[in-house]
Design a protein around this motif. Structure first.
Motif, short mmCIF file in Angstrom:
data_model
loop_
_atom_site.label_atom_id
_atom_site.label_comp_id
_atom_site.label_asym_id
_atom_site.label_seq_id
_atom_site.Cartn_x
_atom_site.Cartn_y
_atom_site.Cartn_z
N LEU A 87 0.03 27.81 4.26
CA LEU A 87 -0.29 26.79 5.26
C LEU A 87 -0.32 25.38 4.65
CD1 LEU A 87 -3.06 28.56 7.37
CD2 LEU A 87 -0.75 27.94 8.12
N GLY A 88 -0.91 25.25 3.46
CA GLY A 88 -1.04 23.94 2.84
C GLY A 88 0.31 23.30 2.56
N TYR A 89 1.27 24.10 2.07
CA TYR A 89 2.59 23.54 1.78
C TYR A 89 3.38 23.29 3.06
CZ TYR A 89 7.10 22.70 -0.33
OH TYR A 89 8.28 22.11 -0.69
N TYR A 90 3.17 24.14 4.07
CA TYR A 90 3.85 23.93 5.36
C TYR A 90 3.35 22.63 5.99
CZ TYR A 90 6.13 25.27 9.72
OH TYR A 90 6.96 25.30 10.83
N LEU A 91 2.05 22.35 5.85
CA LEU A 91 1.49 21.07 6.32
C LEU A 91 2.20 19.91 5.63
CD1 LEU A 91 -2.29 20.22 6.65
CD2 LEU A 91 -0.73 18.64 5.55
N TYR A 92 2.34 20.03 4.30
CA TYR A 92 3.00 18.97 3.53
C TYR A 92 4.44 18.78 3.98
CZ TYR A 92 5.29 16.81 -0.51
OH TYR A 92 6.04 16.01 -1.31
N GLN A 93 5.15 19.89 4.21
CA GLN A 93 6.54 19.80 4.64
C GLN A 93 6.65 19.11 6.00
OE1 GLN A 93 7.95 23.91 4.42
NE2 GLN A 93 9.37 23.31 2.82
N MET A 94 5.81 19.53 6.94
CA MET A 94 5.86 18.96 8.29
C MET A 94 5.49 17.47 8.28
SD MET A 94 6.82 21.09 10.63
CE MET A 94 8.03 21.71 9.51
N GLY A 95 4.42 17.15 7.54
CA GLY A 95 3.89 15.78 7.59
C GLY A 95 4.66 14.77 6.78
N PHE A 96 5.11 15.18 5.57
CA PHE A 96 5.65 14.19 4.64
C PHE A 96 7.12 14.40 4.27
CE2 PHE A 96 1.08 14.63 3.95
CZ PHE A 96 0.68 13.31 4.18
N LYS A 97 7.72 15.53 4.67
CA LYS A 97 9.15 15.73 4.41
C LYS A 97 9.95 15.70 5.70
CE LYS A 97 10.37 18.46 0.95
NZ LYS A 97 10.53 19.67 0.13
N GLN A 98 9.36 16.18 6.78
CA GLN A 98 10.05 16.17 8.07
C GLN A 98 9.46 15.11 9.01
OE1 GLN A 98 10.67 20.06 9.78
NE2 GLN A 98 10.85 21.04 7.78
N PHE A 99 8.49 14.36 8.53
CA PHE A 99 7.89 13.23 9.26
C PHE A 99 7.42 13.62 10.67
CE2 PHE A 99 10.97 11.50 6.20
CZ PHE A 99 10.08 10.79 5.41
N HIS A 100 6.70 14.73 10.73
CA HIS A 100 6.05 15.16 11.97
C HIS A 100 4.56 15.26 11.64
CE1 HIS A 100 5.24 16.74 15.75
NE2 HIS A 100 6.04 17.77 15.80
N LEU A 101 3.97 14.08 11.39
CA LEU A 101 2.61 14.04 10.84
C LEU A 101 1.57 14.62 11.80
CD1 LEU A 101 1.32 13.03 8.20
CD2 LEU A 101 0.63 10.99 9.41
N SER A 102 1.76 14.44 13.09
CA SER A 102 0.78 14.96 14.05
C SER A 102 0.78 16.49 14.04
CB SER A 102 1.08 14.44 15.46
OG SER A 102 2.41 14.72 15.81
N TYR A 103 1.96 17.11 13.89
CA TYR A 103 2.00 18.57 13.79
C TYR A 103 1.38 19.03 12.47
CZ TYR A 103 3.71 23.34 14.16
OH TYR A 103 3.78 24.71 14.23
N GLY A 104 1.60 18.24 11.40
CA GLY A 104 0.94 18.54 10.13
C GLY A 104 -0.58 18.50 10.27
N ALA A 105 -1.07 17.51 11.06
CA ALA A 105 -2.52 17.42 11.29
C ALA A 105 -3.02 18.65 12.04
CB ALA A 105 -2.84 16.15 12.07
N THR A 106 -2.19 19.18 12.95
CA THR A 106 -2.57 20.39 13.70
C THR A 106 -2.70 21.58 12.75
OG1 THR A 106 -1.25 19.49 15.51
CG2 THR A 106 -2.01 21.75 15.74
N ILE A 107 -1.78 21.68 11.80
CA ILE A 107 -1.87 22.75 10.79
C ILE A 107 -3.14 22.55 9.95
CG2 ILE A 107 -0.74 23.79 8.79
CD1 ILE A 107 1.94 22.82 9.96
N GLY A 108 -3.49 21.29 9.67
CA GLY A 108 -4.73 21.02 8.93
C GLY A 108 -5.96 21.50 9.68
N VAL A 109 -5.96 21.33 11.01
CA VAL A 109 -7.08 21.83 11.83
C VAL A 109 -7.15 23.35 11.73
CG1 VAL A 109 -7.97 22.03 14.19
CG2 VAL A 109 -6.99 19.86 13.41
N LEU A 110 -5.98 24.00 11.74
CA LEU A 110 -5.95 25.47 11.61
C LEU A 110 -6.53 25.90 10.27
CD1 LEU A 110 -5.06 28.27 12.60
CD2 LEU A 110 -2.80 27.81 11.59
N ILE A 111 -6.18 25.19 9.19
CA ILE A 111 -6.72 25.52 7.85
C ILE A 111 -8.24 25.37 7.85
CG2 ILE A 111 -6.77 24.83 5.42
CD1 ILE A 111 -3.86 23.94 5.72
N LEU A 112 -8.73 24.31 8.50
CA LEU A 112 -10.17 24.08 8.57
C LEU A 112 -10.87 25.23 9.30
CD1 LEU A 112 -12.69 22.23 8.25
CD2 LEU A 112 -12.06 21.21 10.44
N LEU A 113 -10.30 25.64 10.44
CA LEU A 113 -10.91 26.73 11.21
C LEU A 113 -10.90 28.03 10.42
CD1 LEU A 113 -9.44 26.05 14.78
CD2 LEU A 113 -11.80 25.72 14.00
#
Length: 298
Positions: free
Chosen positions: A252-278
């Motif tokens: 999940l952590g690397y998928y967040l990085y890919q979505m947010g900083f490599k594919q520039f879909h930061l809001s979806y990366g933030a959603t993955i971050g919420v999932l990691i928190l939960l």
């Protein structure tokens, strides 16, 4: 006079608490709520405008085929890291303290050595060890097979996830070993002497004295491994496999990085971050309940 002393005491306490609380809010609470806020928008991370899309990112999260694979890989690492790290760290800690080796200081430094190395260095080092043609592992196995072995440990979908375990475990043993050693050294030696007089062997002393008295440290170490794995395993994945082959080592952590900083879909990366928190909160609560035992006072 009494009120003046009380005011000075409260001022002294506040001088320590307020700066700490301010830093905690700035670097922990604010990013947490900011990430939750961003998860309801469609934002690349660079554009000036953010489009409110409600829970669409969460709908995408539940329909994303990579998410179940990433969760499965995260808990694969958690399961094996908890078992292997705690087993080896406890074994080494008990051996070094109860056997009273003369080389106690030397072994403690040797086992702790991986913890002073950067995770980036560990990832690069193990990538060379796993190298199909030049790596130490294939060369070592070739000594027994009599023919060159060129197994692609990080490129084989059946082996890649298992290959991430050794560096992850190796990097963590020393830290938890030191924590357990500190707990064992706090146990009065008179308890072991009394147990020896009563005829208790080393195993009975471990199960009836050592383990119950270090249980709180043991439990804290397990929860710490779980949280750091869910939030930090992306570094090893990034350095050694880049999530491949075909997302077989995706977490999940690397998928967040890919979505947010490599594919520039930061809001979806933030959603993955919420999932990691939960997941971190739910797993910690479950472990707190499973590992709960009545505390023993010495």
């Amino acid at each position: 006079m009494k009120n003046n002393k009380l005011w000075k005491r409260n001022l002294f306490i506040a001088s320590f608490l307020l700066p700490t609380f301010a830093i905690f809010c700035l670097f922990t609470i604010y990013p947490l709520f900011r990430g939750l806020y961003l998860s309801f928008f469609d934002w690349s991370g660079g554009s000036e405008s953010m489009n409110f899309i409600g829970i669409d990112n969460y709908r995408q999260l539940f329909s994303d085929e990579i998410i179940p694979k990433a969760i499965s890989n995260d808990y694969f690492l958690i399961f094996w890291k908890v078992i292997l790290i705690m087993l080896l760290a406890t074994f080494f800690a008990v051996s070094l303290t109860r056997l009273k080796l003369k080389e106690y200081g030397f072994y403690r430094v040797v086992f702790f050595f991986p913890n002073i190395i950067s995770v980036a260095v560990i990832g690069v080092l193990w990538s060379f060890i796993y190298n199909p043609r030049l790596g130490f592992l294939n060369a070592f196995i070739s000594l027994f097979t009599g023919k060159p072995v060129e197994t692609n440990w990080l490129g084989d979908s059946n082996l890649a996830m298992w290959s991430l375990l050794p560096p992850s475990v190796w990097a963590g043993i020393g830290f938890y070993m030191l924590l357990i050693i500190a707990s064992i050294l706090g146990i009065p030696s008179s308890l072991y002497e009394a147990a020896s007089i009563d005829g208790a062997g080393q195993w009975e002393q471990f199960t009836r004295i050592t383990l119950p008295l270090i249980w709180e440290q043991f439990k804290t170490s397990i929860i710490h491994i779980v949280i750091t794995t869910l939030n930090g395993s992306f570094i090893i994945v990034k350095l050694m496999t880049d999530g491949g082959p075909d997302n077989q080592t995706q977490v999940l952590g690397y998928y967040l990085y890919q979505m947010g900083f490599k594919q520039f879909h930061l809001s979806y990366g933030a959603t993955i971050g919420v999932l990691i928190l939960l997941l971190s909160l739910i797993t910690t609560l479950i472990l707190q309940r499973i590992l709960h035992r009545e505390s023993i006072e010495m």
